[in-house]
Design an enzyme around this catalytic site. Structure first.
Site, mmCIF file in Angstrom:
data_model
loop_
_atom_site.group_PDB
_atom_site.id
_atom_site.type_symbol
_atom_site.label_atom_id
_atom_site.label_comp_id
_atom_site.label_asym_id
_atom_site.label_seq_id
_atom_site.Cartn_x
_atom_site.Cartn_y
_atom_site.Cartn_z
ATOM 1 N N GLU A 58 -122.559 -113.920 -41.403
ATOM 2 C CA GLU A 58 -122.054 -115.225 -41.818
ATOM 3 C C GLU A 58 -123.214 -115.944 -42.485
ATOM 4 O O GLU A 58 -124.345 -115.920 -41.977
ATOM 5 C CB GLU A 58 -121.566 -116.041 -40.625
ATOM 6 C CG GLU A 58 -120.335 -115.498 -39.951
ATOM 7 C CD GLU A 58 -119.064 -115.656 -40.773
ATOM 8 O OE1 GLU A 58 -119.136 -116.082 -41.942
ATOM 9 O OE2 GLU A 58 -117.989 -115.342 -40.234
ATOM 10 N N TYR B 75 -125.847 -122.400 -41.841
ATOM 11 C CA TYR B 75 -126.386 -121.434 -40.881
ATOM 12 C C TYR B 75 -126.169 -120.024 -41.417
ATOM 13 O O TYR B 75 -125.318 -119.783 -42.277
ATOM 14 C CB TYR B 75 -125.737 -121.592 -39.498
ATOM 15 C CG TYR B 75 -124.361 -120.977 -39.398
ATOM 16 C CD1 TYR B 75 -124.179 -119.713 -38.847
ATOM 17 C CD2 TYR B 75 -123.232 -121.642 -39.872
ATOM 18 C CE1 TYR B 75 -122.916 -119.136 -38.773
ATOM 19 C CE2 TYR B 75 -121.974 -121.071 -39.800
ATOM 20 C CZ TYR B 75 -121.832 -119.824 -39.248
ATOM 21 O OH TYR B 75 -120.582 -119.247 -39.188
ATOM 22 N N CYS C 208 -111.476 -121.494 -37.044
ATOM 23 C CA CYS C 208 -112.514 -121.544 -38.077
ATOM 24 C C CYS C 208 -112.136 -120.592 -39.201
ATOM 25 O O CYS C 208 -111.508 -119.568 -38.976
ATOM 26 C CB CYS C 208 -113.897 -121.222 -37.520
ATOM 27 S SG CYS C 208 -113.977 -119.740 -36.517
ATOM 28 N N HIS D 263 -119.642 -111.677 -47.164
ATOM 29 C CA HIS D 263 -120.113 -111.356 -45.817
ATOM 30 C C HIS D 263 -120.920 -110.065 -45.741
ATOM 31 O O HIS D 263 -121.409 -109.706 -44.672
ATOM 32 C CB HIS D 263 -118.919 -111.285 -44.859
ATOM 33 C CG HIS D 263 -118.274 -112.607 -44.632
ATOM 34 N ND1 HIS D 263 -117.174 -113.033 -45.347
ATOM 35 C CD2 HIS D 263 -118.575 -113.619 -43.784
ATOM 36 C CE1 HIS D 263 -116.828 -114.235 -44.937
ATOM 37 N NE2 HIS D 263 -117.663 -114.626 -43.991
ATOM 38 N N HIS E 21 -121.426 -119.727 -48.541
ATOM 39 C CA HIS E 21 -120.071 -120.114 -48.940
ATOM 40 C C HIS E 21 -119.565 -121.221 -48.025
ATOM 41 O O HIS E 21 -120.057 -121.410 -46.923
ATOM 42 C CB HIS E 21 -119.120 -118.907 -48.937
ATOM 43 C CG HIS E 21 -119.041 -118.196 -47.623
ATOM 44 N ND1 HIS E 21 -119.980 -117.264 -47.218
ATOM 45 C CD2 HIS E 21 -118.139 -118.260 -46.613
ATOM 46 C CE1 HIS E 21 -119.663 -116.796 -46.034
ATOM 47 N NE2 HIS E 21 -118.550 -117.391 -45.635
ATOM 48 N N HIS F 46 -112.302 -120.396 -43.966
ATOM 49 C CA HIS F 46 -112.875 -120.775 -45.258
ATOM 50 C C HIS F 46 -111.798 -121.345 -46.173
ATOM 51 O O HIS F 46 -110.697 -120.813 -46.190
ATOM 52 C CB HIS F 46 -113.445 -119.555 -45.979
ATOM 53 C CG HIS F 46 -114.189 -118.615 -45.107
ATOM 54 N ND1 HIS F 46 -113.577 -117.539 -44.499
ATOM 55 C CD2 HIS F 46 -115.482 -118.595 -44.739
ATOM 56 C CE1 HIS F 46 -114.487 -116.881 -43.791
ATOM 57 N NE2 HIS F 46 -115.645 -117.494 -43.920
ATOM 58 N N GLU G 163 -103.057 -119.692 -37.933
ATOM 59 C CA GLU G 163 -103.611 -119.147 -36.691
ATOM 60 C C GLU G 163 -102.911 -119.653 -35.441
ATOM 61 O O GLU G 163 -102.739 -118.904 -34.483
ATOM 62 C CB GLU G 163 -105.105 -119.478 -36.567
ATOM 63 C CG GLU G 163 -105.979 -118.674 -37.465
ATOM 64 C CD GLU G 163 -107.446 -118.755 -37.091
ATOM 65 O OE1 GLU G 163 -107.777 -119.156 -35.955
ATOM 66 O OE2 GLU G 163 -108.279 -118.419 -37.949
ATOM 67 N N GLU H 205 -123.034 -119.594 -44.085
ATOM 68 C CA GLU H 205 -122.031 -120.617 -44.369
ATOM 69 C C GLU H 205 -122.596 -122.027 -44.409
ATOM 70 O O GLU H 205 -123.523 -122.366 -43.671
ATOM 71 C CB GLU H 205 -120.921 -120.571 -43.298
ATOM 72 C CG GLU H 205 -120.165 -119.273 -43.310
ATOM 73 C CD GLU H 205 -119.010 -119.238 -42.338
ATOM 74 O OE1 GLU H 205 -118.073 -118.470 -42.607
ATOM 75 O OE2 GLU H 205 -119.030 -119.957 -41.319
ATOM 76 N N TRP I 244 -122.013 -119.531 -34.207
ATOM 77 C CA TRP I 244 -121.720 -120.836 -34.792
ATOM 78 C C TRP I 244 -121.104 -121.785 -33.767
ATOM 79 O O TRP I 244 -121.410 -122.977 -33.766
ATOM 80 C CB TRP I 244 -120.844 -120.706 -36.034
ATOM 81 C CG TRP I 244 -119.482 -120.118 -35.811
ATOM 82 C CD1 TRP I 244 -118.343 -120.790 -35.471
ATOM 83 C CD2 TRP I 244 -119.124 -118.733 -35.915
ATOM 84 N NE1 TRP I 244 -117.292 -119.905 -35.347
ATOM 85 C CE2 TRP I 244 -117.745 -118.645 -35.624
ATOM 86 C CE3 TRP I 244 -119.824 -117.576 -36.246
ATOM 87 C CZ2 TRP I 244 -117.063 -117.433 -35.640
ATOM 88 C CZ3 TRP I 244 -119.138 -116.385 -36.268
ATOM 89 C CH2 TRP I 244 -117.780 -116.310 -35.971
#
Length: 191
Positions: free
Chosen positions: A121, A111, A76, A34, A41, A78, A96, A123, A168
């Site tokens: 970002e 994006y 959201c 980042h 990624h 990874h 979360e 990603e 996003w």
């Protein structure tokens, strides 16, 4: 299930670097992935709807490095090194939202979005739809607030205050409504 205050991510965790066709090409720490303009990624975004067709949205914890305090989609994150998308989405829902549900993969896209000096970002993001129950519990190390919004309410807020939403989330919501409307309407009404 996890408690509501547990630290569930770190800048040192290893993310999966990919090319624009989603082929793994290496690994980098979350921090390195980042920094600056970011390194492409693998990521995912989840859109969870209640039985009334309202979308669960979250306000990101204020101390998050990127877009802290902004409103975003339900969840959201990874996948980590060696982790499949299926395992990663399950883990992150539990981490979360202290919640489990079935997810439907809809599409993926690339994006890049910059957040000033703090980083970016960059990603290849997989987008999923699913159902949420009213008993989700936010982990406050990741989430400042939760609420449910009907699609029309979300559209109105995004139009009047786009600066309150993650880039996003705005892009994915528009893509879902425009190109995946039939699938989206299995979860909510867009009328």
């Amino acid at each position: 299930m996890n408690d509501q205050h547990r630290i569930v991510s770190s800048e040192q965790e290893q993310l999966i670097l990919v090319d624009r066709e989603d082929r793994e090409i290496g690994y980098a720490s979350k921090a390195d992935a980042h920094d600056g303009g970011g390194v492409l990624h693998r990521a995912f975004s989840l859109f969870l709807f209640d039985d009334d067709g309202r979308l669960l949205v979250q306000q990101r914890a204020p101390d998050k490095r990127l877009w802290g305090g902004f409103w975003s989609n339900s969840c959201c994150s990874h996948p980590r090194r060696g982790e499949s998308l299926e395992l990663a989405t399950r883990r992150r829902l539990s981490d979360e939202l202290n919640f489990e549900t079935d997810l439907e993969h809809i599409y993926w896209f690339c994006y890049q979005a910059s957040f000033g000096e703090q980083g970016s970002e960059n990603e290849l993001c997989h987008v999923y739809l699913g159902r949420a129950t009213r008993n989700v519990r936010a982990n406050d190390s990741e989430i400042a607030a939760l609420r449910y919004l009907a699609p029309a309410e979300l559209d109105s807020e995004m139009a009047s205050r786009p600066e309150h939403f993650t880039p996003w989330f705005q892009q994915e919501w528009e893509e879902l409504k425009t190109h995946w409307r039939g699938r989206l309407e299995q979860y909510c009404s867009l009328r």
